[in-house]
Design a protein around this motif. Structure first.
Motif, mmCIF file in Angstrom:
data_model
loop_
_atom_site.group_PDB
_atom_site.id
_atom_site.type_symbol
_atom_site.label_atom_id
_atom_site.label_comp_id
_atom_site.label_asym_id
_atom_site.label_seq_id
_atom_site.Cartn_x
_atom_site.Cartn_y
_atom_site.Cartn_z
ATOM 1 N N GLU A 201 0.860 -1.185 0.000
ATOM 2 C CA GLU A 201 0.000 0.000 0.000
ATOM 3 C C GLU A 201 0.896 1.234 0.000
ATOM 4 O O GLU A 201 1.590 1.508 0.985
ATOM 5 C CB GLU A 201 -0.924 0.027 1.214
ATOM 6 N N THR A 203 1.270 5.425 -0.945
ATOM 7 C CA THR A 203 0.642 6.707 -1.240
ATOM 8 C C THR A 203 1.700 7.674 -1.749
ATOM 9 O O THR A 203 2.670 7.981 -1.041
ATOM 10 C CB THR A 203 -0.035 7.298 0.010
ATOM 11 N N SER A 230 -1.720 -1.721 -3.859
ATOM 12 C CA SER A 230 -2.535 -0.516 -3.967
ATOM 13 C C SER A 230 -1.607 0.685 -4.064
ATOM 14 O O SER A 230 -0.771 0.903 -3.178
ATOM 15 C CB SER A 230 -3.448 -0.375 -2.741
ATOM 16 N N LYS A 232 -1.739 4.838 -4.634
ATOM 17 C CA LYS A 232 -2.575 6.031 -4.687
ATOM 18 C C LYS A 232 -1.719 7.217 -5.120
ATOM 19 O O LYS A 232 -0.713 7.525 -4.478
ATOM 20 C CB LYS A 232 -3.202 6.309 -3.322
ATOM 21 N N LEU A 234 -1.716 11.123 -5.471
ATOM 22 C CA LEU A 234 -2.462 12.301 -5.036
ATOM 23 C C LEU A 234 -2.067 13.565 -5.784
ATOM 24 O O LEU A 234 -2.737 14.594 -5.649
ATOM 25 C CB LEU A 234 -2.257 12.523 -3.530
ATOM 26 N N ALA A 258 -4.667 -2.566 -7.422
ATOM 27 C CA ALA A 258 -5.585 -1.437 -7.303
ATOM 28 C C ALA A 258 -4.802 -0.153 -7.539
ATOM 29 O O ALA A 258 -3.745 0.061 -6.942
ATOM 30 C CB ALA A 258 -6.242 -1.409 -5.928
ATOM 31 N N LEU A 259 -5.317 0.692 -8.416
ATOM 32 C CA LEU A 259 -4.710 1.981 -8.713
ATOM 33 C C LEU A 259 -5.739 3.069 -8.461
ATOM 34 O O LEU A 259 -6.891 2.948 -8.875
ATOM 35 C CB LEU A 259 -4.240 2.046 -10.167
ATOM 36 N N GLU A 260 -5.316 4.142 -7.790
ATOM 37 C CA GLU A 260 -6.230 5.243 -7.492
ATOM 38 C C GLU A 260 -5.528 6.564 -7.814
ATOM 39 O O GLU A 260 -4.596 6.969 -7.106
ATOM 40 C CB GLU A 260 -6.646 5.210 -6.022
ATOM 41 N N ALA A 261 -5.961 7.198 -8.880
ATOM 42 C CA ALA A 261 -5.365 8.464 -9.308
ATOM 43 C C ALA A 261 -6.294 9.612 -8.949
ATOM 44 O O ALA A 261 -7.444 9.644 -9.376
ATOM 45 C CB ALA A 261 -5.099 8.441 -10.806
ATOM 46 N N SER A 262 -5.771 10.562 -8.171
ATOM 47 C CA SER A 262 -6.569 11.712 -7.743
ATOM 48 C C SER A 262 -6.065 13.012 -8.356
ATOM 49 O O SER A 262 -6.415 14.096 -7.888
ATOM 50 C CB SER A 262 -6.544 11.824 -6.211
ATOM 51 N N HIS A 270 -0.115 -0.983 -13.739
ATOM 52 C CA HIS A 270 0.043 -2.308 -13.139
ATOM 53 C C HIS A 270 0.169 -3.349 -14.236
ATOM 54 O O HIS A 270 -0.535 -3.299 -15.242
ATOM 55 C CB HIS A 270 -1.138 -2.689 -12.244
#
Length: 305
Positions: A201, A203, A230, A232, A234, A258-262, A270
């Motif tokens: 994980e 960030t 994961s 992230k 930001l 899991a990829l989270e682009a903000s 991935h």
């Protein structure tokens, strides 16, 4: 320090009878030897089992060894180690772990390592895990790594588990400031009924921070592996995770990225590939005189290198 500890140290931490520089040897939950240097101070935690390691700003070229060994059954060793790395330091940390049992008792080590890297600090972290012994007791290693990287800091993790550990749950958490970088190279082999789980994980909180997480594994026998990652993003950043696994016999692997682009400039990728060894690879090596089993071993050796 007993004979089994000596053997495990040679397997997991390049031990040759003595360590040069700063070190702490943990044997069955107790300190079996410790040494600090002018730049690296190792002290016991006051309120919990474990260490506090302070690395002075600007320290270059030193290595600190913190191996842990469990040499008998019915031991569940839990340790909390904190590393405070000063600005501009550049050092290597070797944190191998071996668990051994000759009876029905479980041999377990849980190492929780927290890293606090100041501006432009760099750490190369090497961790090798192994399980040995002919006992029926479970051999288990559950490492947790938490890393906080300040601006421009860099953490490179090289982690290896290549045999004998029945159960492992490996957790890595990191938060990166601007221009910080995390690189992880994980290699795992499981066999028999062994089970391995990896959780990443990360960030990416600072501009132009980046991570590169690569796991390579081989699942043999009836073993099972799980890979979770994961990332992230930001802000403007770059993140990459990759899971490559070879299946042999009845081994199984699952991969869940899991990829989270903000942020519009967060670039996250991935990749995953799971499958058996290609027949043409084995055939090519057999034409050089290797048996099928020898060819498979040679391919796996190169894959996990």
């Amino acid at each position: 320090m007993n004979r089994v500890t000596d053997e495990l140290l040679r397997m997991v931490s390049d031990f040759t009878g003595a360590f040069k520089g700063a070190f702490n040897i943990r044997e069955n939950g107790e300190c079996a030897g410790r040494q600090s240097t002018d730049n690296i101070k190792i002290e016991s935690k006051p309120n919990a089992p474990g260490l506090v390691v302070h690395i002075r700003p600007g320290t270059k070229g030193e290595t600190v060894y913190i191996p842990a060994c469990v040499t008998q059954g019915n031991i569940n060793d839990l340790v909390y180690n904190d590393f405070y790395v000063g600005e501009g330091a550049d050092v290597t940390i070797v944190a191998g772990c071996g668990v051994h049992t000759e009876d029905e008792g479980e041999a377990t080590h849980n190492g929780i390592h927290r890293f606090f890297l100041e501006k432009n600090a760099r750490i190369v972290y090497r961790e090798k895990h192994v399980g040995t012994g002919g006992g029926t007791g479970q051999k288990r290693i559950d490492p947790v790594t938490e890393a906080t990287l300040a601006q421009g800091a860099s953490l490179e993790m090289d982690t290896v588990q290549l045999g004998g550990v029945d159960e492992t749950y490996r957790k890595t958490w990191a938060k990166l400031a601007a221009n910080a970088r995390l690189v992880v190279r994980e290699r795992i082999m499981t066999d028999g009924d062994e089970h391995a789980r990896t959780d990443f994980e990360v960030t990416l909180a600072g501009e132009d921070s980046g991570c590169d997480l690569v796991s390579r594994s081989v699942a043999r026998g009836q073993s099972h592996q799980e890979f979770y990652s994961s990332i992230k993003g930001l802000t403007r950043c770059a993140g990459h995770s990759e899971c490559d696994a070879i299946l042999a016999e009845n081994g199984t692997v699952t991969a869940s990225p899991a990829l989270e682009a903000s942020h519009v400039d967060a670039a996250l990728i991935h990749e995953a590939a799971i499958g058996k060894i290609a027949g043409e690879q084995i055939l090519k090596l057999r034409t050089l005189g290797l048996t099928e089993q020898e060819a498979e071993e040679k391919i796996i050796e190169g894959f996990l290198r």
